[in-house]
Design an enzyme around this catalytic site. Sequence first.
Site, short mmCIF file in Angstrom:
data_model
loop_
_atom_site.label_atom_id
_atom_site.label_comp_id
_atom_site.label_asym_id
_atom_site.label_seq_id
_atom_site.Cartn_x
_atom_site.Cartn_y
_atom_site.Cartn_z
N SER A 143 0.86 -1.31 0.07
CA SER A 143 -0.09 0.01 -0.11
C SER A 143 0.79 1.23 -0.04
O SER A 143 1.69 1.49 -0.94
CB SER A 143 -1.03 -0.10 1.20
OG SER A 143 -1.93 0.85 0.98
N ASP A 306 -8.99 -6.09 -4.79
CA ASP A 306 -8.29 -4.93 -4.31
C ASP A 306 -9.02 -3.81 -4.83
O ASP A 306 -8.67 -3.41 -6.05
CB ASP A 306 -6.99 -4.58 -4.41
CG ASP A 306 -6.14 -3.68 -3.80
OD1 ASP A 306 -6.88 -2.69 -3.46
OD2 ASP A 306 -4.98 -3.79 -3.45
N HIS A 339 -7.92 -5.47 -0.56
CA HIS A 339 -6.66 -4.70 -0.46
C HIS A 339 -5.81 -5.36 1.13
O HIS A 339 -4.57 -5.14 1.23
CB HIS A 339 -6.97 -3.35 -0.17
CG HIS A 339 -5.61 -2.49 0.11
ND1 HIS A 339 -4.66 -2.39 -1.04
CD2 HIS A 339 -5.36 -1.55 1.04
CE1 HIS A 339 -3.52 -1.54 -0.43
NE2 HIS A 339 -4.19 -1.07 0.77
#
Length: 364
Positions: A143, A306, A339
């Site tokens: 991320s 995601d 995610h």
Amino acid sequence: MKVATRRDTGVINIGELRLESGKILPNVELAYERVGSTNLPAILVCHALTGTQDCVGNEDAPGYWANLIGHGGYIDLDKYQVISFNVLGGCNQSTGPLSINPLTGKPYQTEFPFITIRDMVQAQYQALEKIGIEHLKAVIGGSLGGMQVLEWGIMYPNKMDALFPIAVTPFLNDYAIAFNNIARLAILQDPKWNNGNYTQEDIPEHGLSLARMVGMITYRSGDLFNERFGREQRGPVGVAHEEIAYEIESYLDYQGKKLTKRFDANSYLYLLKAMDTHDIGRERGGWKKAASAITKPLHAIGYSGDLLFPTSELKQLVEHLQVTDKITTFDEVDTRFGHDGFLVEFEKWGARIEQHLKMLHNQK
């Protein structure tokens, strides 16, 4: 018998830092965690939005990747040392909005200058130089951490042997920026934010909590939410608007309030803005041209479902690098976590990192 792990924590002062904006931050400090023997090759781990430098942690407080890193683990502390920094702009001892501005003697708060992912990476580079780590076996992160990994590969292409960008894309897309904007407005419109001039005794708790709830909805898949909560009721239907009727509401409320106990609202705002600026091609002629600066093997991992960082966009980066004869791989992990897949189910993807590291290890 369990092998004891050497773990050092502290703060590194790197002095002045010229930001991408041209502004100069004086007396910059980065908090760190360093785990494993300092005689071993180093792996740098970059953390996500609300993460900290504690990627491994200890027995009493395990870090977010404690199940990925360890003696005999996927990232093996018998072979590597691991170092991680709390990012510039963070709120866990690194220089950020909570830090004292040496010019005023008061916390920076919103006088803290805007920062970018590139500023974070430059600060980490200087911190590594300070402690004498001249080369890295790998840089890895998910991320916001994955954004840093990509910038590491472009800004300092000879500093490492391999890159592991996880749950990330070459640039933050408009869909993700839209959610960041909603989270930002939640904080800005909390009366207690007070233009950023709040005390730690009276923080904009409601706004930060709501911002966290917005994020939580995007971090996991709808299928997972529906499977976990199944419209389970907590109270009777027809209660007052402000009361909680469903378990999903209770879950989000809990997660929102939990973050307010450990994270600063101003820091959250600055890091969201830094994520918005993420585009490896910004002022470099586009992402494809910028990616040409990456010279070391890149092993990317994406997660199905995601919403914020679609695997198709990460795969596109990998395919572009493969065309230019770069050593590059892409793995998509099948998960219902979306995610957040990079924080769970390590058994599904940890071995892929272990395999690539083993190949690097055998080359030396």
